[in-house]
Design a protein around this motif. Structure first.
Motif, PDB file in Angstrom:
ATOM      1  N   THR A  87     -41.943  12.866  13.736  1.00  0.00           N
ATOM      2  CA  THR A  87     -42.705  13.408  15.037  1.00  0.00           C
ATOM      3  C   THR A  87     -43.276  12.369  15.615  1.00  0.00           C
ATOM      4  OG1 THR A  87     -44.237  13.766  13.589  1.00  0.00           O
ATOM      5  CG2 THR A  87     -42.920  15.861  13.814  1.00  0.00           C
ATOM      6  N   LEU A  88     -43.245  12.400  17.098  1.00  0.00           N
ATOM      7  CA  LEU A  88     -44.198  11.546  17.806  1.00  0.00           C
ATOM      8  C   LEU A  88     -45.336  12.053  18.327  1.00  0.00           C
ATOM      9  CD1 LEU A  88     -44.194   8.579  18.984  1.00  0.00           C
ATOM     10  CD2 LEU A  88     -42.600   9.299  20.740  1.00  0.00           C
ATOM     11  N   PHE A  89     -46.660  11.569  18.117  1.00  0.00           N
ATOM     12  CA  PHE A  89     -47.590  12.151  18.448  1.00  0.00           C
ATOM     13  C   PHE A  89     -47.801  13.689  18.487  1.00  0.00           C
ATOM     14  CE2 PHE A  89     -47.248   8.239  21.014  1.00  0.00           C
ATOM     15  CZ  PHE A  89     -48.250   7.354  20.143  1.00  0.00           C
ATOM     16  N   GLY A  90     -47.260  14.249  17.283  1.00  0.00           N
ATOM     17  CA  GLY A  90     -47.291  15.729  17.292  1.00  0.00           C
ATOM     18  C   GLY A  90     -46.190  16.423  17.787  1.00  0.00           C
ATOM     19  N   LYS A  91     -45.242  15.832  18.212  1.00  0.00           N
ATOM     20  CA  LYS A  91     -44.156  16.397  18.886  1.00  0.00           C
ATOM     21  C   LYS A  91     -42.941  16.036  18.280  1.00  0.00           C
ATOM     22  CE  LYS A  91     -45.730  17.225  23.598  1.00  0.00           C
ATOM     23  NZ  LYS A  91     -45.319  17.075  25.181  1.00  0.00           N
ATOM     24  N   TYR A  92     -42.055  17.006  18.074  1.00  0.00           N
ATOM     25  CA  TYR A  92     -40.673  16.725  17.255  1.00  0.00           C
ATOM     26  C   TYR A  92     -39.727  15.759  18.019  1.00  0.00           C
ATOM     27  CZ  TYR A  92     -35.780  17.181  15.422  1.00  0.00           C
ATOM     28  OH  TYR A  92     -34.731  16.908  14.988  1.00  0.00           O
ATOM     29  N   TYR A  93     -39.402  14.633  17.219  1.00  0.00           N
ATOM     30  CA  TYR A  93     -38.800  13.453  17.607  1.00  0.00           C
ATOM     31  C   TYR A  93     -37.378  13.388  17.361  1.00  0.00           C
ATOM     32  CZ  TYR A  93     -37.770   8.512  19.014  1.00  0.00           C
ATOM     33  OH  TYR A  93     -37.295   7.508  19.283  1.00  0.00           O
ATOM     34  N   GLY A  94     -37.011  13.716  16.268  1.00  0.00           N
ATOM     35  CA  GLY A  94     -35.589  13.588  15.670  1.00  0.00           C
ATOM     36  C   GLY A  94     -35.514  13.795  14.317  1.00  0.00           C
ATOM     37  N   THR A  95     -34.273  13.868  13.850  1.00  0.00           N
ATOM     38  CA  THR A  95     -33.743  13.863  12.377  1.00  0.00           C
ATOM     39  C   THR A  95     -32.657  12.898  12.025  1.00  0.00           C
ATOM     40  OG1 THR A  95     -34.494  16.278  12.370  1.00  0.00           O
ATOM     41  CG2 THR A  95     -33.146  15.456  10.724  1.00  0.00           C
ATOM     42  N   TYR A  97     -29.701  11.780   9.259  1.00  0.00           N
ATOM     43  CA  TYR A  97     -28.883  12.378   8.169  1.00  0.00           C
ATOM     44  C   TYR A  97     -27.982  11.444   7.736  1.00  0.00           C
ATOM     45  CZ  TYR A  97     -30.094  17.234   9.124  1.00  0.00           C
ATOM     46  OH  TYR A  97     -30.744  18.661   9.199  1.00  0.00           O
ATOM     47  N   GLN A  98     -27.515  10.588   8.571  1.00  0.00           N
ATOM     48  CA  GLN A  98     -26.783   9.325   7.845  1.00  0.00           C
ATOM     49  C   GLN A  98     -27.443   8.338   7.106  1.00  0.00           C
ATOM     50  OE1 GLN A  98     -23.479   9.538   8.402  1.00  0.00           O
ATOM     51  NE2 GLN A  98     -23.485  11.505   9.543  1.00  0.00           N
ATOM     52  N   PRO A  99     -26.946   8.097   6.045  1.00  0.00           N
ATOM     53  CA  PRO A  99     -27.589   7.121   5.126  1.00  0.00           C
ATOM     54  C   PRO A  99     -27.530   5.564   5.664  1.00  0.00           C
ATOM     55  CG  PRO A  99     -25.547   7.662   4.087  1.00  0.00           C
ATOM     56  CD  PRO A  99     -25.659   8.532   5.078  1.00  0.00           C
ATOM     57  N   GLY A 100     -28.375   4.802   5.525  1.00  0.00           N
ATOM     58  CA  GLY A 100     -28.446   3.509   6.245  1.00  0.00           C
ATOM     59  C   GLY A 100     -29.906   2.738   6.291  1.00  0.00           C
ATOM     60  N   PHE A 101     -30.046   1.935   6.746  1.00  0.00           N
ATOM     61  CA  PHE A 101     -30.869   1.013   7.310  1.00  0.00           C
ATOM     62  C   PHE A 101     -31.392   0.824   8.961  1.00  0.00           C
ATOM     63  CE2 PHE A 101     -33.331  -3.394   6.921  1.00  0.00           C
ATOM     64  CZ  PHE A 101     -34.670  -2.666   6.940  1.00  0.00           C
ATOM     65  N   TYR A 102     -32.409   1.502   9.324  1.00  0.00           N
ATOM     66  CA  TYR A 102     -32.687   1.798  10.507  1.00  0.00           C
ATOM     67  C   TYR A 102     -33.957   1.380  11.231  1.00  0.00           C
ATOM     68  CZ  TYR A 102     -28.689   4.974  10.114  1.00  0.00           C
ATOM     69  OH  TYR A 102     -27.475   5.500   9.679  1.00  0.00           O
ATOM     70  N   TRP A 103     -34.174   1.296  12.417  1.00  0.00           N
ATOM     71  CA  TRP A 103     -35.232   0.978  12.968  1.00  0.00           C
ATOM     72  C   TRP A 103     -35.538   2.038  14.014  1.00  0.00           C
ATOM     73  CZ3 TRP A 103     -37.450   0.209  18.073  1.00  0.00           C
ATOM     74  CH2 TRP A 103     -38.548  -0.336  18.049  1.00  0.00           C
ATOM     75  N   VAL A 104     -36.660   2.466  14.087  1.00  0.00           N
ATOM     76  CA  VAL A 104     -37.319   3.652  15.044  1.00  0.00           C
ATOM     77  C   VAL A 104     -38.527   3.406  15.943  1.00  0.00           C
ATOM     78  CG1 VAL A 104     -35.813   5.601  14.143  1.00  0.00           C
ATOM     79  CG2 VAL A 104     -38.132   5.081  13.566  1.00  0.00           C
ATOM     80  N   ASN A 105     -39.014   3.979  16.663  1.00  0.00           N
ATOM     81  CA  ASN A 105     -40.244   3.651  17.183  1.00  0.00           C
ATOM     82  C   ASN A 105     -41.142   3.903  16.353  1.00  0.00           C
ATOM     83  OD1 ASN A 105     -42.609   3.868  18.613  1.00  0.00           O
ATOM     84  ND2 ASN A 105     -41.857   5.229  20.367  1.00  0.00           N
ATOM     85  N   PRO A 106     -42.112   2.801  16.103  1.00  0.00           N
ATOM     86  CA  PRO A 106     -42.898   2.541  14.961  1.00  0.00           C
ATOM     87  C   PRO A 106     -44.123   3.542  15.043  1.00  0.00           C
ATOM     88  CG  PRO A 106     -43.112   0.812  16.579  1.00  0.00           C
ATOM     89  CD  PRO A 106     -42.209   1.447  16.846  1.00  0.00           C
ATOM     90  N   PHE A 107     -44.334   4.151  16.030  1.00  0.00           N
ATOM     91  CA  PHE A 107     -45.424   5.321  16.016  1.00  0.00           C
ATOM     92  C   PHE A 107     -44.932   6.750  15.530  1.00  0.00           C
ATOM     93  CE2 PHE A 107     -46.671   1.925  19.355  1.00  0.00           C
ATOM     94  CZ  PHE A 107     -47.884   1.681  18.701  1.00  0.00           C
ATOM     95  N   CYS A 108     -43.586   6.511  15.279  1.00  0.00           N
ATOM     96  CA  CYS A 108     -43.192   7.976  14.805  1.00  0.00           C
ATOM     97  C   CYS A 108     -43.571   8.126  13.317  1.00  0.00           C
ATOM     98  CB  CYS A 108     -41.428   7.883  14.739  1.00  0.00           C
ATOM     99  SG  CYS A 108     -41.014   8.269  16.358  1.00  0.00           S
ATOM    100  N   SER A 109     -43.809   9.248  12.943  1.00  0.00           N
ATOM    101  CA  SER A 109     -44.358   9.661  11.612  1.00  0.00           C
ATOM    102  C   SER A 109     -43.421  10.801  10.920  1.00  0.00           C
ATOM    103  CB  SER A 109     -45.669  10.095  11.449  1.00  0.00           C
ATOM    104  OG  SER A 109     -45.727  11.281  12.474  1.00  0.00           O
ATOM    105  N   ALA A 110     -43.063  10.389   9.568  1.00  0.00           N
ATOM    106  CA  ALA A 110     -42.134  11.581   8.836  1.00  0.00           C
ATOM    107  C   ALA A 110     -43.239  12.586   8.503  1.00  0.00           C
ATOM    108  CB  ALA A 110     -41.587  10.618   7.814  1.00  0.00           C
ATOM    109  N   ILE A 111     -42.479  13.890   8.381  1.00  0.00           N
ATOM    110  CA  ILE A 111     -43.365  15.061   8.260  1.00  0.00           C
ATOM    111  C   ILE A 111     -42.274  15.907   7.123  1.00  0.00           C
ATOM    112  CG2 ILE A 111     -42.305  15.978  10.116  1.00  0.00           C
ATOM    113  CD1 ILE A 111     -44.679  17.814  10.142  1.00  0.00           C
TER     114      ILE A 111
END
Length: 338
Positions: A87-95, A97-111
């Protein structure tokens, strides 16, 4: 419409984690170098410009160090059979599924409310047991990822009444897995607890809809005689109940089925009586057919002629011998049969 947008799943494809990690380290190294080399360069300059150069170099270096740390916070590792809902600032950002090593928006938080609830329970149990170090470790290591592996729910045995009102004990085991991590996290508070409650309801409903057992030859379904069919019906009903939570039911099995202890002895006597009656019925049917065959063969082979009275006596004697619980004692008649 807004709720539908929030629960609509969005698959993420993050940037390469290795490349962004190297870039973040370069930014950190550059920031440290600016903080160190800036004052050195300012010393060689004019005296008037020294404070200005010193301030700019330190400010720029601190900004670069903070930026590098923030960039490192966007690195995410996804293991096989795991999903990560962001989620990003309280809104759903994405999911993911594929295993690996990724980089996303650092302000996203897992829920993952289920993992948070489980970690909270484990933390309270550890604190109540006086294990402070274990409690702190449990709280820190709470996982926010959603497991997609097949799991087992061993539903504890319940005491319910069957269709005839007889108290019985029934227990089930459910093989399940998370199919849609977004629904499992966003649509329900705790998908494991939600599944357990729905399983209890489905089990009780199935037990109340069918009798424990039916008489022989009956076409009616029963919990004991149609276990597999009822388990399949329970699987279909449970799947419809947990579809909103993104859970797939792989299998349902009835693991325990018995009368409640308060009526178990009475029902055992009833089953024994029914078995004795069925056995006696088969014995009588066989005895009658054997007497009929004996009389027919005596008549066809002209071995002996019997009047109706003697036939009745012979039938009575044969039925006593064939249907009796004990061996018959033979009596030898040395005289005439008349």
């Amino acid at each position: 419409m807004e709720e539908k947008k929030q629960t609509e799943e969005k698959l993420l494809k993050g940037k390469s984690g290795m490349a962004m990690m190297l870039f973040s380290f370069l930014v950190l190294i550059l920031g440290i170098a600016v903080c160190i080399l800036g004052p050195v360069a300012a010393v060689d300059g004019e005296t008037v410009s020294f404070p200005l150069l010193l301030g700019l170099s330190i400010t720029l270096g601190v900004i670069l160090i903070i930026a590098g740390c923030i960039l490192l916070g966007g690195l995410k590792i996804i293991h096989p059979n795991e999903a990560l809902v962001l989620t990003l600032f309280g809104k759903y950002y994405g999911t993911f599924y594929q295993p690996g090593f990724y980089w996303v928006n650092p302000f996203c938080s897992a829920i993952n409310p289920t993992a948070e609830k489980k970690a909270e329970i484990n933390f309270k149990e550890a604190m109540s047991a006086g294990k402070k170090d274990a409690a702190e470790t449990t709280q820190i290591s709470s996982k926010k990822k959603v497991s997609l592996k097949a799991m087992t729910l061993n539903n504890q045995q319940q005491k319910v009444n069957d269709e005839l009102g007889n108290p019985i004990e029934i227990g089930t085991v459910v093989i399940w897995k998370v199919q849609n991590a977004t629904k499992a996290v966003l649509n329900v508070e705790n998908f494991q607890e939600y599944l357990s409650i729905q399983c209890d309801a489905v089990t009780r409903n199935a037990a109340r809809s069918y009798p424990y057992d039916t008489s022989d030859g009956g076409d009616e379904k029963s919990l004991r005689g149609s276990t597999q069919e009822i388990a399949d019906l329970m699987q279909e009903e449970l799947q419809s109940k947990v579809l909103e939570a993104g859970i797939e039911i792989l299998d349902v099995r009835i693991t325990r089925l018995a009368y409640a202890p308060e009526i178990a002895s009475a029902m055992l006597q009833r089953q024994q009586a029914a078995a004795i009656i069925d056995a006696r019925q088969k014995i009588v049917e066989g005895a009658v057919s054997m007497v009929q065959m004996a009389l027919q063969q005596l008549s066809e082979n002209d071995i002996v002629e019997l009047d109706e009275e003697r036939k009745a006596a012979m039938v009575s004697n044969l039925l006593v011998v064939l249907c009796g619980n004990k061996d018959a004692q033979p009596i030898v008649n040395s005289g005439s049969i008349y």
